[in-house]
Design a protein around this motif. Structure first.
Motif, mmCIF file in Angstrom:
data_model
loop_
_atom_site.group_PDB
_atom_site.id
_atom_site.type_symbol
_atom_site.label_atom_id
_atom_site.label_comp_id
_atom_site.label_asym_id
_atom_site.label_seq_id
_atom_site.Cartn_x
_atom_site.Cartn_y
_atom_site.Cartn_z
ATOM 1 N N LEU A 25 0.824 -1.207 0.000
ATOM 2 C CA LEU A 25 0.000 0.000 0.000
ATOM 3 C C LEU A 25 0.859 1.257 0.000
ATOM 4 O O LEU A 25 0.560 2.236 -0.693
ATOM 5 N N GLY A 26 1.936 1.234 0.786
ATOM 6 C CA GLY A 26 2.834 2.381 0.809
ATOM 7 C C GLY A 26 3.502 2.601 -0.533
ATOM 8 O O GLY A 26 3.677 3.743 -0.982
ATOM 9 N N THR A 27 3.878 1.501 -1.198
ATOM 10 C CA THR A 27 4.488 1.613 -2.519
ATOM 11 C C THR A 27 3.491 2.164 -3.522
ATOM 12 O O THR A 27 3.843 3.002 -4.362
ATOM 13 N N ALA A 28 2.246 1.698 -3.438
ATOM 14 C CA ALA A 28 1.209 2.234 -4.315
ATOM 15 C C ALA A 28 1.026 3.732 -4.075
ATOM 16 O O ALA A 28 0.857 4.514 -5.022
ATOM 17 N N GLY A 29 1.060 4.126 -2.794
ATOM 18 C CA GLY A 29 0.953 5.553 -2.479
ATOM 19 C C GLY A 29 2.114 6.349 -3.047
ATOM 20 O O GLY A 29 1.936 7.473 -3.528
ATOM 21 N N LEU A 30 3.310 5.760 -3.012
ATOM 22 C CA LEU A 30 4.486 6.428 -3.576
ATOM 23 C C LEU A 30 4.329 6.635 -5.076
ATOM 24 O O LEU A 30 4.598 7.726 -5.598
ATOM 25 N N VAL A 31 3.879 5.606 -5.778
ATOM 26 C CA VAL A 31 3.698 5.724 -7.226
ATOM 27 C C VAL A 31 2.575 6.710 -7.548
ATOM 28 O O VAL A 31 2.666 7.478 -8.511
ATOM 29 N N LEU A 32 1.526 6.701 -6.733
ATOM 30 C CA LEU A 32 0.451 7.679 -6.924
ATOM 31 C C LEU A 32 0.973 9.098 -6.740
ATOM 32 O O LEU A 32 0.564 10.022 -7.450
ATOM 33 N N GLY A 33 1.884 9.273 -5.769
ATOM 34 C CA GLY A 33 2.502 10.585 -5.592
ATOM 35 C C GLY A 33 3.286 11.008 -6.822
ATOM 36 O O GLY A 33 3.241 12.173 -7.238
ATOM 37 N N LEU A 34 4.001 10.058 -7.429
ATOM 38 C CA LEU A 34 4.725 10.357 -8.662
ATOM 39 C C LEU A 34 3.757 10.709 -9.788
ATOM 40 O O LEU A 34 4.038 11.597 -10.606
ATOM 41 N N CYS A 35 2.617 10.024 -9.819
ATOM 42 C CA CYS A 35 1.595 10.355 -10.824
ATOM 43 C C CYS A 35 1.091 11.782 -10.627
ATOM 44 O O CYS A 35 0.895 12.526 -11.601
ATOM 45 N N TYR A 36 0.900 12.164 -9.364
ATOM 46 C CA TYR A 36 0.412 13.517 -9.082
ATOM 47 C C TYR A 36 1.406 14.567 -9.558
ATOM 48 O O TYR A 36 1.034 15.542 -10.228
ATOM 49 N N TYR A 37 2.671 14.379 -9.230
ATOM 50 C CA TYR A 37 3.664 15.367 -9.643
ATOM 51 C C TYR A 37 3.880 15.344 -11.152
ATOM 52 O O TYR A 37 4.197 16.376 -11.764
ATOM 53 N N SER A 38 3.672 14.180 -11.767
ATOM 54 C CA SER A 38 3.745 14.123 -13.224
ATOM 55 C C SER A 38 2.627 14.948 -13.843
ATOM 56 O O SER A 38 2.842 15.669 -14.830
ATOM 57 N N LEU A 39 1.437 14.856 -13.262
ATOM 58 C CA LEU A 39 0.322 15.665 -13.769
ATOM 59 C C LEU A 39 0.577 17.150 -13.542
ATOM 60 O O LEU A 39 0.277 17.981 -14.405
ATOM 61 N N ARG A 40 1.132 17.481 -12.383
ATOM 62 C CA ARG A 40 1.433 18.875 -12.079
ATOM 63 C C ARG A 40 2.494 19.440 -13.025
ATOM 64 O O ARG A 40 2.468 20.628 -13.380
#
Length: 206
Positions: free
Chosen positions: A147-162
């Motif tokens: 779950l933490g790893t998924a959260g990390l990748v989701l964070g990368l997705c967010y900054y990629s969108l930004r």
């Protein structure tokens, strides 16, 4: 645990493809004000995260009640991931139809569809997180690590969108295509591993 983290990170990073999200986001929301782009990016990641976490925690229960073994789901997920990887390599990605793409451009809120689902939390990501969570149940804190790893990748997705506009200009069309194809090769290899593991478990169970 380190091996599980590396496997989970590579699998989810390739499937969710934060780099590939950038040009899509530019096409869908590039003309909107910066504050609205931030809102769309945040909501898309939160919705995708909620869906992924629900599948990670409740996926095993769902499979049990449907009478589907984890090995069978691993094989099905591997086949699906291979299809996604194949499409990435040959630029035949079909995460949405042309009608859905046209609707998304004119839609008022694109954060849930198509950004959260199916671009971030697509079928491949859902299958991956369920398989990884199933594999981690025998490890202490294994599910929490997934779950933490998924959260990390989701964070990368967010900054990629930004940073979508900047990334698109930096990489260019050719750069994005090269990165997408490399990720497609890695995803195909991981998919073959998933299928092989599932087949081995089914054969041993007989």
């Amino acid at each position: 645990m380190s091996a599980l983290f590396i496997k989970a990170f590579l699998t989810l990073f390739v499937v969710m493809d934060p780099v590939g999200l950038a040009p899509v986001f530019v096409a869908l929301a590039g003309t909107r004000p910066p504050f609205e782009q931030r809102r769309i990016a945040l909501r898309a990641v939160l919705v995708a995260g909620a869906v992924l976490f629900a599948f990670a925690l409740g996926g095993a229960w769902l499979l049990e009640h449907l009478g589907i073994s984890l090995a069978a789901f691993r094989i099905a997920g591997g086949i699906l991931l291979f299809k996604i990887g194949f499409d990435m390599i040959f630029a035949h990605r079909e995460r949405e139809t042309e009608e859905e793409k046209e609707e998304a451009v004119h839609r008022e809120d694109i954060s849930v569809f198509p950004l959260a689902i199916p671009l971030i939390a697509g079928p491949g990501a859902l299958a991956s997180v369920m398989i990884l969570a199933g594999e981690a149940r025998g490890e202490p804190l294994g599910v929490a690590l997934v779950l933490g790893t998924a959260g990390l990748v989701l964070g990368l997705c967010y900054y990629s969108l930004r940073l979508a506009g900047y990334l698109a200009r930096l990489l260019g069309r050719t750069g994005v295509n090269v990165v997408t194809r490399i990720l497609g090769v890695l995803l195909s290899a991981l998919a073959v591993q998933f299928v092989g593991d599932g087949v081995r478990v089914l054969l041993l169970a007989e």
